[in-house]
Design a protein around this motif. Structure first.
Motif, PDB file in Angstrom:
ATOM      1  N   GLU A 315      60.730  41.219  42.034  1.00  0.00           N
ATOM      2  CA  GLU A 315      59.553  40.777  41.291  1.00  0.00           C
ATOM      3  C   GLU A 315      58.430  40.381  42.251  1.00  0.00           C
ATOM      4  O   GLU A 315      57.264  40.702  42.038  1.00  0.00           O
ATOM      5  CB  GLU A 315      59.919  39.607  40.381  1.00  0.00           C
ATOM      6  CG  GLU A 315      58.761  39.038  39.574  1.00  0.00           C
ATOM      7  CD  GLU A 315      58.253  39.987  38.499  1.00  0.00           C
ATOM      8  OE1 GLU A 315      57.291  39.644  37.798  1.00  0.00           O
ATOM      9  OE2 GLU A 315      58.825  41.106  38.360  1.00  0.00           O
ATOM     10  N   GLU A 316      58.796  39.683  43.322  1.00  0.00           N
ATOM     11  CA  GLU A 316      57.796  39.315  44.317  1.00  0.00           C
ATOM     12  C   GLU A 316      57.176  40.556  44.969  1.00  0.00           C
ATOM     13  O   GLU A 316      55.971  40.632  45.170  1.00  0.00           O
ATOM     14  CB  GLU A 316      58.449  38.444  45.394  1.00  0.00           C
ATOM     15  CG  GLU A 316      57.489  37.987  46.467  1.00  0.00           C
ATOM     16  CD  GLU A 316      58.221  37.230  47.554  1.00  0.00           C
ATOM     17  OE1 GLU A 316      58.231  37.711  48.689  1.00  0.00           O
ATOM     18  OE2 GLU A 316      58.802  36.171  47.254  1.00  0.00           O
ATOM     19  N   LYS A 317      58.036  41.539  45.250  1.00  0.00           N
ATOM     20  CA  LYS A 317      57.546  42.776  45.861  1.00  0.00           C
ATOM     21  C   LYS A 317      56.600  43.510  44.916  1.00  0.00           C
ATOM     22  O   LYS A 317      55.548  44.016  45.330  1.00  0.00           O
ATOM     23  CB  LYS A 317      58.736  43.673  46.221  1.00  0.00           C
ATOM     24  CG  LYS A 317      58.333  44.968  46.916  1.00  0.00           C
ATOM     25  CD  LYS A 317      59.560  45.813  47.252  1.00  0.00           C
ATOM     26  CE  LYS A 317      59.162  47.122  47.894  1.00  0.00           C
ATOM     27  NZ  LYS A 317      60.351  47.974  48.185  1.00  0.00           N
ATOM     28  N   GLU A 322      51.034  44.929  43.561  1.00  0.00           N
ATOM     29  CA  GLU A 322      49.902  44.872  42.633  1.00  0.00           C
ATOM     30  C   GLU A 322      48.674  44.266  43.318  1.00  0.00           C
ATOM     31  O   GLU A 322      47.553  44.736  43.134  1.00  0.00           O
ATOM     32  CB  GLU A 322      50.291  44.039  41.407  1.00  0.00           C
ATOM     33  CG  GLU A 322      49.266  44.084  40.293  1.00  0.00           C
ATOM     34  CD  GLU A 322      49.724  43.355  39.042  1.00  0.00           C
ATOM     35  OE1 GLU A 322      48.871  43.068  38.191  1.00  0.00           O
ATOM     36  OE2 GLU A 322      50.938  43.082  38.935  1.00  0.00           O
ATOM     37  N   VAL A 323      48.921  43.237  44.117  1.00  0.00           N
ATOM     38  CA  VAL A 323      47.821  42.625  44.875  1.00  0.00           C
ATOM     39  C   VAL A 323      47.229  43.633  45.850  1.00  0.00           C
ATOM     40  O   VAL A 323      46.008  43.804  45.952  1.00  0.00           O
ATOM     41  CB  VAL A 323      48.320  41.367  45.627  1.00  0.00           C
ATOM     42  CG1 VAL A 323      47.228  40.831  46.550  1.00  0.00           C
ATOM     43  CG2 VAL A 323      48.743  40.292  44.641  1.00  0.00           C
ATOM     44  N   ASP A 324      48.124  44.328  46.590  1.00  0.00           N
ATOM     45  CA  ASP A 324      47.645  45.313  47.566  1.00  0.00           C
ATOM     46  C   ASP A 324      46.876  46.446  46.886  1.00  0.00           C
ATOM     47  O   ASP A 324      45.859  46.922  47.396  1.00  0.00           O
ATOM     48  CB  ASP A 324      48.831  45.895  48.352  1.00  0.00           C
ATOM     49  CG  ASP A 324      49.486  44.871  49.270  1.00  0.00           C
ATOM     50  OD1 ASP A 324      48.817  43.855  49.567  1.00  0.00           O
ATOM     51  OD2 ASP A 324      50.629  45.074  49.669  1.00  0.00           O
ATOM     52  N   LYS A 325      47.376  46.877  45.747  1.00  0.00           N
ATOM     53  CA  LYS A 325      46.696  47.944  45.009  1.00  0.00           C
ATOM     54  C   LYS A 325      45.297  47.503  44.584  1.00  0.00           C
ATOM     55  O   LYS A 325      44.332  48.269  44.677  1.00  0.00           O
ATOM     56  CB  LYS A 325      47.532  48.318  43.780  1.00  0.00           C
ATOM     57  CG  LYS A 325      46.937  49.436  42.940  1.00  0.00           C
ATOM     58  CD  LYS A 325      47.826  49.736  41.731  1.00  0.00           C
ATOM     59  CE  LYS A 325      47.196  50.816  40.854  1.00  0.00           C
ATOM     60  NZ  LYS A 325      48.035  51.089  39.645  1.00  0.00           N
ATOM     61  N   LYS A 326      45.187  46.254  44.154  1.00  0.00           N
ATOM     62  CA  LYS A 326      43.887  45.735  43.734  1.00  0.00           C
ATOM     63  C   LYS A 326      42.928  45.652  44.925  1.00  0.00           C
ATOM     64  O   LYS A 326      41.739  45.957  44.799  1.00  0.00           O
ATOM     65  CB  LYS A 326      44.069  44.361  43.090  1.00  0.00           C
ATOM     66  CG  LYS A 326      42.801  43.758  42.520  1.00  0.00           C
ATOM     67  CD  LYS A 326      42.226  44.604  41.382  1.00  0.00           C
ATOM     68  CE  LYS A 326      43.128  44.691  40.203  1.00  0.00           C
ATOM     69  NZ  LYS A 326      42.514  45.421  39.067  1.00  0.00           N
ATOM     70  N   TRP A 373      39.442  39.745  42.510  1.00  0.00           N
ATOM     71  CA  TRP A 373      40.230  39.666  43.755  1.00  0.00           C
ATOM     72  C   TRP A 373      40.796  38.261  43.915  1.00  0.00           C
ATOM     73  O   TRP A 373      41.980  38.071  44.212  1.00  0.00           O
ATOM     74  CB  TRP A 373      39.317  40.030  44.928  1.00  0.00           C
ATOM     75  CG  TRP A 373      39.928  39.884  46.280  1.00  0.00           C
ATOM     76  CD1 TRP A 373      40.691  40.796  46.950  1.00  0.00           C
ATOM     77  CD2 TRP A 373      39.807  38.762  47.155  1.00  0.00           C
ATOM     78  NE1 TRP A 373      41.051  40.312  48.181  1.00  0.00           N
ATOM     79  CE2 TRP A 373      40.521  39.059  48.335  1.00  0.00           C
ATOM     80  CE3 TRP A 373      39.170  37.527  47.068  1.00  0.00           C
ATOM     81  CZ2 TRP A 373      40.609  38.175  49.412  1.00  0.00           C
ATOM     82  CZ3 TRP A 373      39.254  36.640  48.135  1.00  0.00           C
ATOM     83  CH2 TRP A 373      39.966  36.968  49.290  1.00  0.00           C
ATOM     84  N   GLY A 374      39.964  37.249  43.708  1.00  0.00           N
ATOM     85  CA  GLY A 374      40.418  35.873  43.831  1.00  0.00           C
ATOM     86  C   GLY A 374      41.462  35.516  42.783  1.00  0.00           C
ATOM     87  O   GLY A 374      42.416  34.789  43.068  1.00  0.00           O
ATOM     88  N   ARG A 375      41.281  36.024  41.572  1.00  0.00           N
ATOM     89  CA  ARG A 375      42.205  35.708  40.486  1.00  0.00           C
ATOM     90  C   ARG A 375      43.627  36.153  40.809  1.00  0.00           C
ATOM     91  O   ARG A 375      44.576  35.385  40.699  1.00  0.00           O
ATOM     92  CB  ARG A 375      41.739  36.388  39.203  1.00  0.00           C
ATOM     93  CG  ARG A 375      42.683  36.197  38.010  1.00  0.00           C
ATOM     94  CD  ARG A 375      42.396  37.235  36.920  1.00  0.00           C
ATOM     95  NE  ARG A 375      40.972  37.282  36.618  1.00  0.00           N
ATOM     96  CZ  ARG A 375      40.339  38.370  36.166  1.00  0.00           C
ATOM     97  NH1 ARG A 375      41.007  39.504  36.001  1.00  0.00           N
ATOM     98  NH2 ARG A 375      39.054  38.334  35.908  1.00  0.00           N
ATOM     99  N   ILE A 376      43.770  37.392  41.219  1.00  0.00           N
ATOM    100  CA  ILE A 376      45.118  37.918  41.429  1.00  0.00           C
ATOM    101  C   ILE A 376      45.759  37.317  42.674  1.00  0.00           C
ATOM    102  O   ILE A 376      46.966  37.084  42.726  1.00  0.00           O
ATOM    103  CB  ILE A 376      45.094  39.462  41.493  1.00  0.00           C
ATOM    104  CG1 ILE A 376      46.521  40.002  41.359  1.00  0.00           C
ATOM    105  CG2 ILE A 376      44.434  39.964  42.761  1.00  0.00           C
ATOM    106  CD1 ILE A 376      46.580  41.494  41.125  1.00  0.00           C
ATOM    107  N   ASN A 377      44.946  37.003  43.690  1.00  0.00           N
ATOM    108  CA  ASN A 377      45.503  36.362  44.876  1.00  0.00           C
ATOM    109  C   ASN A 377      45.969  34.947  44.584  1.00  0.00           C
ATOM    110  O   ASN A 377      47.035  34.521  45.025  1.00  0.00           O
ATOM    111  CB  ASN A 377      44.469  36.353  46.005  1.00  0.00           C
ATOM    112  CG  ASN A 377      44.512  37.612  46.828  1.00  0.00           C
ATOM    113  OD1 ASN A 377      45.319  37.750  47.722  1.00  0.00           O
ATOM    114  ND2 ASN A 377      43.641  38.560  46.505  1.00  0.00           N
ATOM    115  N   PHE A 378      45.178  34.187  43.836  1.00  0.00           N
ATOM    116  CA  PHE A 378      45.565  32.828  43.493  1.00  0.00           C
ATOM    117  C   PHE A 378      46.811  32.833  42.609  1.00  0.00           C
ATOM    118  O   PHE A 378      47.721  32.013  42.776  1.00  0.00           O
ATOM    119  CB  PHE A 378      44.408  32.118  42.795  1.00  0.00           C
ATOM    120  CG  PHE A 378      44.652  30.665  42.499  1.00  0.00           C
ATOM    121  CD1 PHE A 378      45.289  29.850  43.424  1.00  0.00           C
ATOM    122  CD2 PHE A 378      44.245  30.115  41.296  1.00  0.00           C
ATOM    123  CE1 PHE A 378      45.516  28.509  43.155  1.00  0.00           C
ATOM    124  CE2 PHE A 378      44.466  28.773  41.013  1.00  0.00           C
ATOM    125  CZ  PHE A 378      45.108  27.969  41.946  1.00  0.00           C
TER     126      PHE A 378
END
Length: 797
Positions: A315-317, A322-326, A373-378
């Motif tokens: 799940e973490e991966k 998803e973060v990297d794709k964004k 970008w900030g949303r998904i990283n946070f």
């Protein structure tokens, strides 16, 4: 001289460092801030660099300029005067006496050097600092650099991080939990045992060692820590996690006490990361003695838990991907935003858009994507901390405890006061008021944070004194840390054994030893006198503990000084009073309520998650941040829209000027070759100078390597590297800026909590602080420094 960019950078940096060392040493002795704040022609010669930084970076800070500057500096001077009165230069082991202060000062000096190095440009052109994240940075041209073969973006979780640092020859896991029944008096009692799986890592070519399984109760984990603390009293060991109280553990017997299993695994792995602990007989006995064979039911349960662990990892991966794709998806738009920030007044223009746009959906597409970008990283950070990390249960408990203690409503009501001064006074009174002469809320918070440390420290002292079993010897060590260090004694130059013997022989420290006590310790330097040596080693450990306790007590006395409270009030007023009117107009009281609501929603999401199933848990965190980001943006918009004082424009202008200054520096550039010639370095001296410069480059390479090695041993949170990586993705791609940020990373990698790991007590971490690396011996560069300073002074005026 034909220096390459790296040689040029570290040559110039060393010239700056030579002068700055003199200035810092001088200001430490005088502690008079007036030399920097109110410069004169005389002090300008003594502190050219410090005065320049103070006048251009400190005094120009907008909030400081708007405050009552004179009163603030007077009170700050009073605080420094009180600090100088503390008996910090006492008779204590060098590493224990000044480790935290020494590392803090070291960081400050490093930041000053980096700031000056960014400001002073050369006509010779491009400079480069060593970047361990890039290949071929070794001064020897080693393409297989330390970090180039490591993919740091996969180290978000503590589990992967611990795999990366290695566990000192051990691979372990708490794989299952079983219930065991025992008869006490006439009744049967049921208790849980945690089964630990240990694999010993062997050298290549050796036969593998069979996997070992042992069963341990929760109380045995606590006993393990007590035994380790007694054996290694100067080490900072993690605490044993408390038992989790969760009904789901009862409802789901196949994963009984799952949260406890995860937390205890984290505890053991954190112990493994400390070499002395991992290689100790105490720890190895705990992991290897009384081995057992798993039953079919235990193996089945372990397999279920292993699948659950794999689910969490997967799940973490998935979330990371998803973060990297964004990031890839937004890359072009973010590059446009970075370019905008680096333009003159670029940051001000961006916030001008925020000031005039009341909702996120009306922002230009670049800024909307920046929020995305900030949303998904946070959300990823929250998910990692509270779901997939082995310490997630502990993190959730800490969040709930802190949330329950925060006086949100009281703060919100104070912040709604119409009078800005009353608002500031209300907050100050809430935290600093001492009703009926008692302790203020600030002091109680400080005390509550330190009480647990003090209790642990006192317990360690008492246990060690019990082991030593000689009250006069222990009392002499206790009295030593309250005495001035003998003027003729230079600590840190001999072995701990010899330093302790010198202390015990000192007749000025009570009590004077009896002949029998002298005989007990006199032969500690002889290898065959094991009993005497062990006794003196224990006395040295006790010396370190008493020194830590003494420093803590002295610093706490400073916290309770009246001048400290006055300074805190001034700092609060300087930094908050100018914001009060703006915050009032922006309804900051409502925003405090929004923060409380966000934490409530976060806790609710975490409580609803099934500890046994971490799949499909990312989206709730993304939705959580998305649901609250509109209110956050509304506050940011209101703050800037209601800023009639132009305070935030000034703050943004200050930050914008820093970006510009790093990019362009002082307008006039210096000529390093001309300075070298003026200093009389010509002909046969040039090859010698180049050797000194190469030695500097090698020194800084080794220093940065040491930073990373310390990071590998000491970083126990799950997002530090990932966060820094993502921040770098968003920062402006400017060579000058990124060069400074690369130098700044070395400061981030330093540890400030226990630099005494590099002490000689035999209980140090394998990797000492990078400040212990011996600098190269320089002969010619110090001769060039005075000429360099003259040239720099001319362009600074």
């Amino acid at each position: 001289m034909d220096l390459n960019p790296q040689q040029l950078h570290y040559f110039k940096r060393e010239l700056i460092s030579q002068q700055l060392d003199k200035e810092v040493s001088s200001i430490k002795k005088s502690t008079q801030l007036s030399s920097l704040v109110q410069p004169t022609a005389e002090t300008a010669k003594e502190y050219p660099f410090l005065q320049y930084l103070t006048q251009n970076f400190v005094l120009n800070f907008p909030l400081l300029k708007n405050g009552n500057e004179n009163d603030f500096w007077i009170k700050l001077q009073s605080f420094l005067d009180e600090y100088s009165k503390l008996k910090l230069d006492n008779y204590a082991p060098k590493s224990a006496r000044d480790s935290q202060r020494r590392v803090l000062l070291y960081k400050i000096e490093k930041l000053l050097i980096i700031s000056l190095s960014a400001s002073i440009k050369t006509v010779q052109g491009t400079e480069e600092s060593i970047d361990l994240l890039a290949p071929a940075t070794s001064p020897k041209g080693d393409e297989d650099s330390l970090v180039s073969k490591l993919n740091l973006t996969h180290l978000e979780s503590e589990e992967r991080y611990l795999e990366w640092i290695g566990l000192n020859g051990l691979r372990l896991n708490v794989i299952t939990v079983r219930d065991v029944s025992e008869v006490r008096t006439i009744r049967q009692h049921l208790h849980s045992e945690f089964i630990i799986e240990t694999n010993l890592v062997v050298a290549e070519g050796q036969d593998p060692v069979p996997t070992i399984y042992v069963a341990r109760r929760h109380g045995q984990f606590r006993q393990l820590r007590d035994d380790l603390k007694l054996a290694f009293p100067t080490l900072e060991l993690p605490g044993v996690p408390s038992k989790a109280r969760d009904a789901t553990n009862k409802e789901s017997q196949h994963l009984h006490r799952e949260k406890d299993r995860i937390m205890l695994r984290s505890f053991l792995r954190r112990l493994c990361a400390e070499p002395l602990v991992a290689n100790s007989d105490i720890f190895r006995d705990f992991l290897l003695n009384d081995a057992l064979q798993l039953t079919p039911a235990e193996r089945k349960d372990a397999d279920l838990r292993q699948k659950m662990d794999q689910n969490r990892s997967d799940e973490e991966k998935r979330f990371r991907e998803e973060v990297d794709k964004k990031i890839v998806e937004l890359d072009g738009l973010l590059d446009m935003l970075k370019t905008q920030i680096m333009k003159p007044n670029g940051l001000i223009e961006i916030f001008e858009i925020i000031k005039t746009t009341d909702t996120i959906d009306k922002l230009p597409i670049e800024l909307q994507k920046a929020f995305e970008w900030g949303r998904i990283n946070f959300a990823f950070v929250l998910h990692t901390q509270f779901v997939t990390s082995d310490r997630s249960v502990e993190n959730v408990a800490n969040l709930k405890r802190t949330h329950s203690l925060m006086p949100y409503r009281t703060i919100a009501q104070i912040l709604k006061l119409s009078n800005p001064f009353s608002m500031v006074k209300g907050v100050l009174d809430l935290f600093l008021a001492q009703p009926f002469g008692g302790k203020s809320l600030f002091q109680r918070i400080m005390l509550s944070n330190m009480n647990e440390q003090t209790k642990d420290m006192q317990k360690d002292i008492e246990e060690l004194e019990l082991k030593i079993n000689d009250a006069p010897l222990c009392q002499k060590v206790c009295n030593a840390v309250k005495c001035d260090k003998p003027a003729s004694l230079e600590l840190g130059k001999t072995s701990p054994i010899q330093e302790t013997l010198e202390l015990l022989k000192n007749p000025a420290i009570e009590p004077v030893l009896s002949p029998q006590q002298i005989i007990k310790v006199a032969f500690a330097n002889q290898p065959n006198k094991v009993e005497a040596r062990t006794l003196v080693e224990d006395l040295y450990k006790l010396w370190i503990l008493y020194a830590r306790k003494q420093e803590q007590e002295l610093m706490m006395s400073l916290v309770f000084q009246g001048v400290t409270g006055d300074l805190i009030k001034d700092l609060f007023a300087i930094f908050y009073e100018p914001l009060a009117q703006v915050y009032k107009a922006a309804n900051i009281g409502d925003t405090i309520g929004h923060v409380a609501a966000f934490v409530n929603d976060l806790i609710e999401i975490v409580d609803k998650l099934d500890v046994e199933d971490a799949t499909n848990t990312a989206q709730p965190f993304i939705d959580l941040v998305k649901n609250h980001e509109a209110k956050f943006y509304q506050f940011v918009h209101n703050v800037h829209a209601q800023d009639q004082s132009k305070l935030f424009d000034n703050l943004l202008g200050y930050v914008d000027s820093l970006f510009a200054f790093v990019s362009h520096g002082i307008p006039t550039r210096i000529d390093i070759e001309l300075i070298t010639k003026e200093a009389g370095i010509t002909g046969d001296d040039i090859p010698v100078l180049k050797k000194e410069i190469d030695a500097l480059c090698a020194y800084h390479y080794n220093r940065k390597q040491r930073h990373l090695e310390r990071k590998r041993q000491k970083m126990m949170t799950s997002t530090d590297i990932a966060d820094n990586e993502e921040i770098f993705n968003f920062l402006p791609e400017n060579k000058e800026v990124m060069g400074v940020l690369n130098d700044m990373v070395e400061v981030d990698y330093e540890s400030d909590d226990d630099d005494d790991d590099n002490s000689n007590d035999g209980e140090s971490s394998l990797v000492a602080h990078e400040s212990t690396i011996i600098r190269p011996k320089l002969v010619l560069i110090p001769k060039i420094a005075p000429t360099f300073v003259k040239h720099v002074q001319n362009i600074m005026q």
